[in-house]
Design an enzyme around this catalytic site. Structure first.
Site, mmCIF file in Angstrom:
data_model
loop_
_atom_site.group_PDB
_atom_site.id
_atom_site.type_symbol
_atom_site.label_atom_id
_atom_site.label_comp_id
_atom_site.label_asym_id
_atom_site.label_seq_id
_atom_site.Cartn_x
_atom_site.Cartn_y
_atom_site.Cartn_z
ATOM 1 C CB THR A 1 -0.915 0.050 1.239
ATOM 2 O OG1 THR A 1 -0.106 0.007 2.418
ATOM 3 C CG2 THR A 1 -1.922 -1.069 1.231
ATOM 4 C CD GLU B 1 -1.867 1.422 5.198
ATOM 5 O OE1 GLU B 1 -1.684 0.375 4.561
ATOM 6 O OE2 GLU B 1 -1.823 1.476 6.430
HETATM 7 P P1 ADP Z 1 4.956 1.012 3.630
HETATM 8 O O1 ADP Z 1 4.620 0.516 4.982
HETATM 9 O O2 ADP Z 1 6.235 1.816 3.593
HETATM 10 O O3 ADP Z 1 3.796 1.710 2.985
HETATM 11 P P2 ADP Z 1 4.396 -1.348 2.018
HETATM 12 O O4 ADP Z 1 4.897 -2.700 2.387
HETATM 13 O O5 ADP Z 1 2.940 -1.048 2.213
HETATM 14 O O6 ADP Z 1 5.292 -0.315 2.777
HETATM 15 O O7 ADP Z 1 4.795 -1.146 0.506
HETATM 16 C C1 ADP Z 1 4.416 0.052 -0.112
HETATM 17 C C2 ADP Z 1 5.325 0.503 -1.248
HETATM 18 O O8 ADP Z 1 5.378 -0.496 -2.282
HETATM 19 C C3 ADP Z 1 4.733 1.738 -1.913
HETATM 20 O O9 ADP Z 1 5.144 2.921 -1.245
HETATM 21 C C4 ADP Z 1 5.271 1.651 -3.322
HETATM 22 O O10 ADP Z 1 6.514 2.310 -3.419
HETATM 23 C C5 ADP Z 1 5.459 0.146 -3.549
HETATM 24 N N1 ADP Z 1 4.431 -0.493 -4.413
HETATM 25 C C6 ADP Z 1 4.734 -1.420 -5.369
HETATM 26 N N2 ADP Z 1 3.628 -1.853 -5.990
HETATM 27 C C7 ADP Z 1 2.579 -1.201 -5.420
HETATM 28 C C8 ADP Z 1 1.151 -1.230 -5.646
HETATM 29 N N3 ADP Z 1 0.606 -2.008 -6.591
HETATM 30 N N4 ADP Z 1 0.372 -0.420 -4.890
HETATM 31 C C9 ADP Z 1 0.925 0.364 -3.945
HETATM 32 N N5 ADP Z 1 2.259 0.433 -3.684
HETATM 33 C C10 ADP Z 1 3.089 -0.334 -4.409
HETATM 34 N N1 RBF Z 2 -6.488 -3.464 8.201
HETATM 35 C C1 RBF Z 2 -7.318 -3.762 9.217
HETATM 36 O O1 RBF Z 2 -6.895 -3.832 10.360
HETATM 37 N N2 RBF Z 2 -8.660 -3.975 9.006
HETATM 38 C C2 RBF Z 2 -9.212 -3.923 7.760
HETATM 39 O O2 RBF Z 2 -10.422 -4.103 7.606
HETATM 40 C C3 RBF Z 2 -8.349 -3.636 6.647
HETATM 41 N N3 RBF Z 2 -8.811 -3.595 5.391
HETATM 42 C C4 RBF Z 2 -7.970 -3.295 4.351
HETATM 43 C C5 RBF Z 2 -8.479 -3.205 3.059
HETATM 44 C C6 RBF Z 2 -7.652 -2.886 1.988
HETATM 45 C C7 RBF Z 2 -8.220 -2.807 0.607
HETATM 46 C C8 RBF Z 2 -6.264 -2.668 2.210
HETATM 47 C C9 RBF Z 2 -5.350 -2.341 1.072
HETATM 48 C C10 RBF Z 2 -5.759 -2.746 3.498
HETATM 49 C C11 RBF Z 2 -6.598 -3.064 4.577
HETATM 50 N N4 RBF Z 2 -6.110 -3.164 5.886
HETATM 51 C C12 RBF Z 2 -6.964 -3.411 6.929
HETATM 52 C C13 RBF Z 2 -4.862 -2.471 6.198
HETATM 53 C C14 RBF Z 2 -3.706 -3.327 6.427
HETATM 54 O O3 RBF Z 2 -3.699 -3.599 7.807
HETATM 55 C C15 RBF Z 2 -2.522 -2.446 6.049
HETATM 56 O O4 RBF Z 2 -2.488 -2.265 4.675
HETATM 57 C C16 RBF Z 2 -1.274 -3.034 6.582
HETATM 58 O O5 RBF Z 2 -1.214 -2.780 7.948
HETATM 59 C C17 RBF Z 2 -0.021 -2.462 5.908
HETATM 60 O O6 RBF Z 2 0.161 -1.115 6.172
HETATM 61 MG MG MG Z 3 1.872 0.828 2.984
#
Ligand code: ADP
Ligand code: RBF
Ligand code: MG
Length: 160
Positions: A39, A92
């Site tokens: 995300t 996110e």
């Molecule tokens: P963070 O906790 O730093 O957000 P994540 O594990 O959620 O780390 O990974 C997010 C990063 O992955 C984004 O900031 C982006 O640079 C990269 N990324 C790669 N593919 C995607 C995607 N399909 N959607 C969102 N972020 C993506």
């Molecule tokens: N986290 C939750 O704790 N509860 C949720 O219902 C939840 N729904 C999510 C739905 C989507 C589409 C996405 C992308 C993430 C969701 N997450 C949820 C967040 C998830 O915990 C989070 O992306 C991770 O903690 C990484 O930052």
């Molecule tokens: Mg993220």
């Protein structure tokens, strides 16, 4: 388990479409590693701005990144991530596209088009992941509708 059977209104309805943007920020790195669903986190100030308009929950819409002209479908989690018991509210965005590289600090432009569901707590990571997959299906279906397709033309999604 919840089933994404409700697509919501045929036309984006107030407060949608909601436009958000900002440079991609760093988070806790759980998205890619623990969930397999990265995300791109909007900056804290952008998440703060959204709180004036929307409640916490899971949303869908469109997104674009940096100088890339392409507009992708997205799902956005906005809130406290109850499963992880976060103490800050994050916005996110999971872009529904397979990127080969990270794009931290690049400008992320988002149009939030509709609501999917409230944030939930889960008894296992697998249950959370299964629901996110349903959210993605729900977003893809919802965005096929003509009034939602029109949002892709919005100038706010174009690179500067
Ligand atoms: P963070 O906790 O730093 O957000 P994540 O594990 O959620 O780390 O990974 C997010 C990063 O992955 C984004 O900031 C982006 O640079 C990269 N990324 C790669 N593919 C995607 C995607 N399909 N959607 C969102 N972020 C993506
Ligand atoms: N986290 C939750 O704790 N509860 C949720 O219902 C939840 N729904 C999510 C739905 C989507 C589409 C996405 C992308 C993430 C969701 N997450 C949820 C967040 C998830 O915990 C989070 O992306 C991770 O903690 C990484 O930052
Ligand atoms: Mg993220």
């Amino acid at each position: 388990m919840r089933i994404a059977e409700q697509l919501g209104p045929e036309t984006p309805t107030s407060p949608f479409p909601l436009k958000l943007a900002g440079p991609v920020a760093h988070g806790f790195k759980r998205g890619s590693k623990e969930l397999g669903i990265p995300t791109a986190n909007l900056p804290e100030c952008t998440a703060q701005q959204a709180s004036a308009t929307i409640d916490t929950g899971i949303y869908y819409g469109w997104a674009s990144v940096g100088s890339d002209e392409q507009i992708y479908p997205m799902v956005m989690s906005y809130g406290w991530n109850p499963y992880y018991k976060n103490t800050i509210r994050t916005a996110e965005v999971h872009i529904i596209h397979d990127f080969k590289h990270d794009f931290y600090n690049e400008q992320l432009r988002v149009i939030v088009a509709g609501f999917i569901r409230p944030e939930l707590n889960y008894s296992s990571l697998d249950d959370l992941i299964a629901d996110i997959k349903l959210d993605i299906e729900c977003a893809e279906l919802s965005l096929q509708r003509p009034e939602y397709q029109k949002l892709k033309l919005d100038t706010s999604l174009k690179p500067e």
